[in-house]
Design a protein around this motif. Sequence first.
Motif, mmCIF file in Angstrom:
data_model
loop_
_atom_site.group_PDB
_atom_site.id
_atom_site.type_symbol
_atom_site.label_atom_id
_atom_site.label_comp_id
_atom_site.label_asym_id
_atom_site.label_seq_id
_atom_site.Cartn_x
_atom_site.Cartn_y
_atom_site.Cartn_z
ATOM 1 N N MET A 36 -0.835 -1.343 0.755
ATOM 2 C CA MET A 36 -0.724 -1.879 1.990
ATOM 3 C C MET A 36 -0.821 -0.324 2.958
ATOM 4 O O MET A 36 -1.444 -0.829 3.789
ATOM 5 C CB MET A 36 0.915 -2.467 2.454
ATOM 6 C CG MET A 36 0.901 -3.677 2.026
ATOM 7 S SD MET A 36 2.632 -4.167 2.647
ATOM 8 C CE MET A 36 2.583 -5.957 1.801
ATOM 9 N N LEU A 37 -0.316 0.745 2.395
ATOM 10 C CA LEU A 37 -0.771 1.841 3.193
ATOM 11 C C LEU A 37 -2.212 2.293 3.158
ATOM 12 O O LEU A 37 -2.987 2.675 4.115
ATOM 13 C CB LEU A 37 -0.061 3.220 2.861
ATOM 14 C CG LEU A 37 1.428 3.139 3.116
ATOM 15 C CD1 LEU A 37 2.145 4.097 2.459
ATOM 16 C CD2 LEU A 37 1.589 3.397 4.660
ATOM 17 N N TYR A 38 -2.777 1.863 1.977
ATOM 18 C CA TYR A 38 -4.179 2.012 1.782
ATOM 19 C C TYR A 38 -4.866 1.346 2.692
ATOM 20 O O TYR A 38 -5.964 1.980 3.425
ATOM 21 C CB TYR A 38 -4.428 1.801 0.410
ATOM 22 C CG TYR A 38 -6.166 1.953 0.190
ATOM 23 C CD1 TYR A 38 -6.780 3.138 -0.258
ATOM 24 C CD2 TYR A 38 -6.981 0.818 0.099
ATOM 25 C CE1 TYR A 38 -8.056 3.260 -0.434
ATOM 26 C CE2 TYR A 38 -8.101 1.030 -0.287
ATOM 27 C CZ TYR A 38 -8.768 2.222 -0.363
ATOM 28 O OH TYR A 38 -10.066 2.240 -0.702
ATOM 29 N N VAL A 39 -4.665 0.102 2.892
ATOM 30 C CA VAL A 39 -5.444 -0.721 3.783
ATOM 31 C C VAL A 39 -5.349 -0.117 5.295
ATOM 32 O O VAL A 39 -6.400 0.081 5.985
ATOM 33 C CB VAL A 39 -4.889 -2.257 3.946
ATOM 34 C CG1 VAL A 39 -5.460 -3.094 5.039
ATOM 35 C CG2 VAL A 39 -5.051 -2.928 2.497
ATOM 36 N N VAL A 40 -4.153 0.109 5.810
ATOM 37 C CA VAL A 40 -3.833 0.781 7.171
ATOM 38 C C VAL A 40 -4.579 2.035 7.204
ATOM 39 O O VAL A 40 -5.465 2.350 8.268
ATOM 40 C CB VAL A 40 -2.275 0.901 7.312
ATOM 41 C CG1 VAL A 40 -2.212 1.660 8.710
ATOM 42 C CG2 VAL A 40 -1.709 -0.435 7.226
ATOM 43 N N ILE A 41 -4.412 2.920 6.317
ATOM 44 C CA ILE A 41 -4.883 4.465 6.410
ATOM 45 C C ILE A 41 -6.673 4.284 6.387
ATOM 46 O O ILE A 41 -7.282 4.865 6.953
ATOM 47 C CB ILE A 41 -4.537 5.121 5.192
ATOM 48 C CG1 ILE A 41 -3.001 5.392 5.467
ATOM 49 C CG2 ILE A 41 -5.353 6.643 5.084
ATOM 50 C CD1 ILE A 41 -2.385 6.157 4.523
ATOM 51 N N LEU B 114 1.108 -3.244 9.538
ATOM 52 C CA LEU B 114 1.877 -2.166 9.608
ATOM 53 C C LEU B 114 3.262 -3.106 9.550
ATOM 54 O O LEU B 114 4.132 -2.200 9.089
ATOM 55 C CB LEU B 114 1.782 -1.534 11.241
ATOM 56 C CG LEU B 114 0.672 -0.954 11.496
ATOM 57 C CD1 LEU B 114 0.431 -0.377 12.769
ATOM 58 C CD2 LEU B 114 0.719 0.542 10.539
ATOM 59 N N PHE B 115 3.414 -3.897 10.164
ATOM 60 C CA PHE B 115 4.686 -4.854 9.866
ATOM 61 C C PHE B 115 5.062 -4.856 8.566
ATOM 62 O O PHE B 115 6.277 -4.927 8.046
ATOM 63 C CB PHE B 115 4.742 -6.083 10.657
ATOM 64 C CG PHE B 115 6.007 -6.939 10.346
ATOM 65 C CD1 PHE B 115 7.036 -6.738 11.187
ATOM 66 C CD2 PHE B 115 5.541 -8.050 9.426
ATOM 67 C CE1 PHE B 115 8.163 -7.643 10.673
ATOM 68 C CE2 PHE B 115 6.837 -9.142 9.284
ATOM 69 C CZ PHE B 115 7.857 -8.698 9.916
ATOM 70 N N LEU B 116 4.146 -5.413 7.753
ATOM 71 C CA LEU B 116 4.316 -5.656 5.973
ATOM 72 C C LEU B 116 4.754 -4.212 5.518
ATOM 73 O O LEU B 116 5.615 -4.241 4.442
ATOM 74 C CB LEU B 116 3.073 -6.403 5.445
ATOM 75 C CG LEU B 116 2.816 -7.769 5.884
ATOM 76 C CD1 LEU B 116 1.633 -8.269 5.365
ATOM 77 C CD2 LEU B 116 4.022 -8.584 5.846
ATOM 78 N N THR B 117 4.009 -3.259 5.972
ATOM 79 C CA THR B 117 4.331 -2.034 5.305
ATOM 80 C C THR B 117 5.756 -1.472 5.600
ATOM 81 O O THR B 117 6.352 -1.060 4.909
ATOM 82 C CB THR B 117 3.360 -0.875 5.967
ATOM 83 O OG1 THR B 117 1.995 -1.232 5.426
ATOM 84 C CG2 THR B 117 3.561 0.486 5.238
ATOM 85 N N VAL B 118 6.173 -1.544 6.861
ATOM 86 C CA VAL B 118 7.581 -1.270 7.272
ATOM 87 C C VAL B 118 8.557 -2.239 6.609
ATOM 88 O O VAL B 118 9.621 -1.658 6.054
ATOM 89 C CB VAL B 118 7.708 -1.442 8.778
ATOM 90 C CG1 VAL B 118 9.164 -1.290 9.073
ATOM 91 C CG2 VAL B 118 6.787 -0.455 9.497
ATOM 92 N N ARG B 119 8.286 -3.625 6.399
ATOM 93 C CA ARG B 119 9.181 -4.404 5.541
ATOM 94 C C ARG B 119 9.389 -3.996 4.181
ATOM 95 O O ARG B 119 10.394 -3.789 3.602
ATOM 96 C CB ARG B 119 8.661 -5.932 5.494
ATOM 97 C CG ARG B 119 8.520 -6.350 6.859
ATOM 98 C CD ARG B 119 9.820 -6.720 7.377
ATOM 99 N NE ARG B 119 10.667 -7.735 6.632
ATOM 100 C CZ ARG B 119 11.574 -8.473 6.949
ATOM 101 N NH1 ARG B 119 12.322 -8.202 8.054
ATOM 102 N NH2 ARG B 119 12.219 -9.439 6.117
#
Length: 373
Positions: A130-135, A176-181
Amino acid sequence: MREKTKCTRWFRYTIEDAKAAQAELDQRAEQGWELEEVGLFTATFRRAEHPRPCWVEPARWKSWSEKDENSRADYLALCGEAGWELISEDGGLFYFRAREGTDPAPIQTDEGVEWEGVWKKALRGQLSSMLYVVIYGFVWSGARFLLDRPRVWELFLSNAALAAQGLLFLLLALELFLTVRVLRYQVKCRRAAAEGESFPVPRRAAARLRGASSWIFWVVLAVSLAVLLTTTDFERHFLETKSGYTQESRSVLGDYFEYRRFSQAEGDLWVERADCRAGWLADWICGDFRASEGDADRVRREFHWHGAVIPREAELGFDRAWTYSIGEYSGLILRDGDQVARIEAEGLDLTSAETLAGIRAWLAESPDWQTEA
């Protein structure tokens, strides 16, 4: 009425929601439904008098290395000896079902060992994805901006572009929401393992949202692309002489007009005008017009007819105005209220009283490029 013997339901879970998947399978087994098959986004159940138990486990090996393949094969063989048959491997999860006539227990039940051996690694992998997608989105967008230096404000002068931006921002917010979850759930699992308690079971609604996130991702991208391809608020028309074009776009934030003429007889002419409905947008465009004239790369990329030049501020009866000239070419950038214009012409004095009077009249009404040219 004949009772249904099979049913297909939405069933898509990610690694962090293995416990939610297990809870749903257990609930359906209590209702008399046995898992038969797991598809891409659905699962098929069949009616059974004594549904065989199912077991959901995060996949322990994801790489294609020979070592991991051998470990995976040994693990599945161990599960087979214990009475479990693998139905599917989907979304980073193993779905096992008990063989006929058996009632096996899950291979690993100790929460501390399970955390260190399976869940810690699985959740770290899910979080990394997930972080990879955001970054990647931020880095790619930033790199493209630094490389191409596009006129980003143009995106605010098209309703289609605004709609696409809104959809992409929603997509980013979802990621971002899913990453925080995932981060929160990782903390809860670590705490449960330390205290020797069972891992928490995520809420089914939230788990289904996370399971549908990949589908949502592609749908949003497809809709955004469709919006951009089917837009009608961007128009370009070539002049009858084929020696230039007109272009315009409209949005809720403002209208943009452009006219370009290439002529040896009359001289080249390039006119841009933005009628904004927000002061910040007018400030942005006006500043970008001035900055582009002093940027040699942008001057060349945007096909200006001169080299880099620094516009000089001048008093011409507008709120603010800047002029510049190189050889036979002269330029004028002006801001009047929330209207912004840039004019570049060959062999024309843009600061003469007659020309300025024509520009003021032109700003007072909607432009008609064919007649004004």
